[in-house]
Scaffold this motif. Structure first.
Motif, PDB file in Angstrom:
ATOM      1  N   THR A 130     -10.721  -6.738  -4.595  1.00  0.00           N
ATOM      2  CA  THR A 130     -11.106  -5.320  -4.488  1.00  0.00           C
ATOM      3  C   THR A 130      -9.968  -4.425  -4.992  1.00  0.00           C
ATOM      4  O   THR A 130      -8.845  -4.895  -5.193  1.00  0.00           O
ATOM      5  CB  THR A 130     -11.370  -4.967  -3.005  1.00  0.00           C
ATOM      6  OG1 THR A 130     -10.123  -5.128  -2.309  1.00  0.00           O
ATOM      7  CG2 THR A 130     -12.432  -5.879  -2.405  1.00  0.00           C
ATOM      8  N   LYS A 131     -10.283  -3.157  -5.135  1.00  0.00           N
ATOM      9  CA  LYS A 131      -9.292  -2.173  -5.599  1.00  0.00           C
ATOM     10  C   LYS A 131      -8.102  -2.129  -4.657  1.00  0.00           C
ATOM     11  O   LYS A 131      -6.948  -2.192  -5.096  1.00  0.00           O
ATOM     12  CB  LYS A 131      -9.946  -0.766  -5.670  1.00  0.00           C
ATOM     13  CG  LYS A 131     -10.748  -0.547  -6.939  1.00  0.00           C
ATOM     14  CD  LYS A 131      -9.869  -0.011  -8.106  1.00  0.00           C
ATOM     15  CE  LYS A 131     -10.522  -0.253  -9.457  1.00  0.00           C
ATOM     16  NZ  LYS A 131     -10.317  -1.680  -9.878  1.00  0.00           N
ATOM     17  N   GLU A 132      -8.404  -2.079  -3.334  1.00  0.00           N
ATOM     18  CA  GLU A 132      -7.257  -1.954  -2.408  1.00  0.00           C
ATOM     19  C   GLU A 132      -6.454  -3.262  -2.377  1.00  0.00           C
ATOM     20  O   GLU A 132      -5.228  -3.245  -2.265  1.00  0.00           O
ATOM     21  CB  GLU A 132      -7.675  -1.523  -0.992  1.00  0.00           C
ATOM     22  CG  GLU A 132      -8.615  -2.410  -0.257  1.00  0.00           C
ATOM     23  CD  GLU A 132     -10.080  -1.985  -0.493  1.00  0.00           C
ATOM     24  OE1 GLU A 132     -10.948  -2.621   0.132  1.00  0.00           O
ATOM     25  OE2 GLU A 132     -10.350  -1.074  -1.306  1.00  0.00           O
ATOM     26  N   GLN A 133      -7.133  -4.412  -2.608  1.00  0.00           N
ATOM     27  CA  GLN A 133      -6.371  -5.674  -2.660  1.00  0.00           C
ATOM     28  C   GLN A 133      -5.474  -5.671  -3.903  1.00  0.00           C
ATOM     29  O   GLN A 133      -4.338  -6.144  -3.868  1.00  0.00           O
ATOM     30  CB  GLN A 133      -7.320  -6.877  -2.676  1.00  0.00           C
ATOM     31  CG  GLN A 133      -7.912  -7.187  -1.300  1.00  0.00           C
ATOM     32  CD  GLN A 133      -8.903  -8.333  -1.349  1.00  0.00           C
ATOM     33  OE1 GLN A 133      -9.617  -8.476  -2.365  1.00  0.00           O
ATOM     34  NE2 GLN A 133      -8.964  -9.140  -0.320  1.00  0.00           N
ATOM     35  N   GLN A 134      -5.982  -5.091  -5.003  1.00  0.00           N
ATOM     36  CA  GLN A 134      -5.159  -4.998  -6.230  1.00  0.00           C
ATOM     37  C   GLN A 134      -3.877  -4.205  -5.939  1.00  0.00           C
ATOM     38  O   GLN A 134      -2.781  -4.622  -6.277  1.00  0.00           O
ATOM     39  CB  GLN A 134      -5.946  -4.242  -7.326  1.00  0.00           C
ATOM     40  CG  GLN A 134      -7.123  -4.985  -7.886  1.00  0.00           C
ATOM     41  CD  GLN A 134      -6.755  -5.806  -9.123  1.00  0.00           C
ATOM     42  OE1 GLN A 134      -5.581  -5.937  -9.465  1.00  0.00           O
ATOM     43  NE2 GLN A 134      -7.761  -6.386  -9.749  1.00  0.00           N
ATOM     44  N   ALA A 135      -4.074  -3.040  -5.284  1.00  0.00           N
ATOM     45  CA  ALA A 135      -2.936  -2.142  -4.991  1.00  0.00           C
ATOM     46  C   ALA A 135      -1.950  -2.852  -4.064  1.00  0.00           C
ATOM     47  O   ALA A 135      -0.744  -2.881  -4.315  1.00  0.00           O
ATOM     48  CB  ALA A 135      -3.452  -0.865  -4.345  1.00  0.00           C
ATOM     49  N   PHE A 136      -2.468  -3.485  -3.045  1.00  0.00           N
ATOM     50  CA  PHE A 136      -1.683  -4.225  -2.041  1.00  0.00           C
ATOM     51  C   PHE A 136      -0.862  -5.300  -2.754  1.00  0.00           C
ATOM     52  O   PHE A 136       0.350  -5.414  -2.584  1.00  0.00           O
ATOM     53  CB  PHE A 136      -2.702  -4.834  -1.068  1.00  0.00           C
ATOM     54  CG  PHE A 136      -2.151  -5.706   0.004  1.00  0.00           C
ATOM     55  CD1 PHE A 136      -2.209  -7.087  -0.118  1.00  0.00           C
ATOM     56  CD2 PHE A 136      -1.596  -5.165   1.154  1.00  0.00           C
ATOM     57  CE1 PHE A 136      -1.731  -7.906   0.891  1.00  0.00           C
ATOM     58  CE2 PHE A 136      -1.110  -5.976   2.165  1.00  0.00           C
ATOM     59  CZ  PHE A 136      -1.183  -7.354   2.038  1.00  0.00           C
ATOM     60  N   PRO A 184       4.036  -4.780   2.937  1.00  0.00           N
ATOM     61  CA  PRO A 184       3.295  -3.748   3.696  1.00  0.00           C
ATOM     62  C   PRO A 184       3.134  -4.127   5.169  1.00  0.00           C
ATOM     63  O   PRO A 184       2.685  -5.219   5.494  1.00  0.00           O
ATOM     64  CB  PRO A 184       1.930  -3.716   2.991  1.00  0.00           C
ATOM     65  CG  PRO A 184       2.194  -4.176   1.605  1.00  0.00           C
ATOM     66  CD  PRO A 184       3.294  -5.205   1.724  1.00  0.00           C
ATOM     67  N   PRO A 213      -4.573 -10.789   5.512  1.00  0.00           N
ATOM     68  CA  PRO A 213      -4.991 -10.184   4.233  1.00  0.00           C
ATOM     69  C   PRO A 213      -4.258 -10.786   3.040  1.00  0.00           C
ATOM     70  O   PRO A 213      -4.817 -10.883   1.945  1.00  0.00           O
ATOM     71  CB  PRO A 213      -4.661  -8.703   4.398  1.00  0.00           C
ATOM     72  CG  PRO A 213      -3.867  -8.564   5.633  1.00  0.00           C
ATOM     73  CD  PRO A 213      -4.068  -9.759   6.450  1.00  0.00           C
ATOM     74  N   LYS A 231      -0.064  -5.448  -5.906  1.00  0.00           N
ATOM     75  CA  LYS A 231       0.895  -4.864  -6.876  1.00  0.00           C
ATOM     76  C   LYS A 231       2.213  -4.538  -6.185  1.00  0.00           C
ATOM     77  O   LYS A 231       3.281  -4.826  -6.716  1.00  0.00           O
ATOM     78  CB  LYS A 231       0.278  -3.599  -7.502  1.00  0.00           C
ATOM     79  CG  LYS A 231       1.103  -3.010  -8.639  1.00  0.00           C
ATOM     80  CD  LYS A 231       0.362  -1.962  -9.452  1.00  0.00           C
ATOM     81  CE  LYS A 231       1.243  -1.226 -10.447  1.00  0.00           C
ATOM     82  NZ  LYS A 231       2.573  -1.794 -10.681  1.00  0.00           N
TER      83      LYS A 231
END
Ligand SMILES: Cc1cccc(C)c1Nc1c(-c2c(F)cccc2F)nc2cccc(C)n12
Length: 233
Positions: A7-13, A67, A171, A15
């Motif tokens: 997902t998008k937030e997994q991509q950001a996480f 994070p 996660p 990165k």
């Protein structure tokens, strides 16, 4: 279908973790010395001690960027760092030895490790691990996430709030699982093999403690940071 997609937030996480992992490299001056200094066992040990010390510094910086890590209980942060340092360092040096180094460096580092006063009984499992990691051909995202998963292992000694660490590790494992499916589509068991390396890593903790003891016996000197992270007096 959505199970496999990152997902998008997994991509950001991811990165955040991968950038931090790549940003924190062993300083050039340490790796440069590997090529210059002469080859005595004494000189090799001093170089490896310098390298180990900078690996611990790099590990602390990387861990602080995971994070959620800094919002854990402070004593648990220390317990996780001390409990995972050896495993994270074996992972980092395995990756350095099997990919990262410009050619020629790897052989030099391997030569210095083999001739630094470490006894054969620890050399074999260490290099078997390096070989087994090399064979996996991990992409750098997998290396970064596997290191973060190792650091966030809830059942380290003296960790009080296990569930809080599990909530951070879960996660990461989920993203790592998807990454493995993405980068190794023809190897459905790749993720399982990766986690199997974590079991092998745990056995290396024991060898490392023995190495520390035998170095101490030969009156080898460590740096204050190495003494602190491994409770060496
Ligand atoms: C930098 C390095 C790279 C590969 C192999 C070795 C033996 C080293 N050096 C050390 C390690 C260590 C590590 F840094 C990564 C992996 C496994 C390790 F044994 N731990 C320590 C602890 C006190 C002193 C040293 C010289 N030392």
């Amino acid at each position: 279908k959505e199970k496999a997609e990152i997902t998008k937030e997994q991509q950001a996480f991811m990165k955040v973790i991968v950038d931090s992992y790549n940003r924190h490299q062993i300083p050039q001056d340490v790796t440069k010395k590997l090529l210059q200094e002469q080859y005595s066992a004494e000189e090799n040990f001093i170089l490896l001690t310098e390298m180990a010390t900078s690996q611990v510094q790099v590990l602390v910086e990387f861990t602080k960027n995971i994070p959620g890590f800094l919002s854990l209980d402070h004593e648990d942060q220390i317990a996780l760092l001390k409990g995972s340092a050896v495993e994270a360092m074996f992972l980092r040096s395995a990756q350095v030895l099997s990919t990262k180094m410009p050619n020629g460096h790897t052989e030099v580092l391997e030569e210095r490790i083999r001739n630094s006063g470490i006894s054969e009984e620890f050399m074999t499992p260490m290099f078997n691990f390096y070989k087994s990691i090399g064979k996996l051909h991990m992409v750098q995202e997998e290396q970064a996430l596997l290191t973060a998963v190792t650091i966030l292992t809830p059942d380290r000694p003296f960790v009080k709030d296990h569930p809080a660490v599990e909530r951070l590790q879960e996660p990461m494992l989920e993203v790592l699982r998807k990454l493995c499916a993405l980068h190794h589509p023809r190897e459905p068991q790749y993720f399982a093999r990766l986690l199997g390396r974590l079991t092998e890593l745990r056995t290396l903790n024991h060898y490392h403690t023995e190495m520390l003891t035998s170095w101490r016996m030969n009156d080898q000197k460590f740096t204050p940071l190495l003494c602190e992270i491994w409770d060496v007096q």
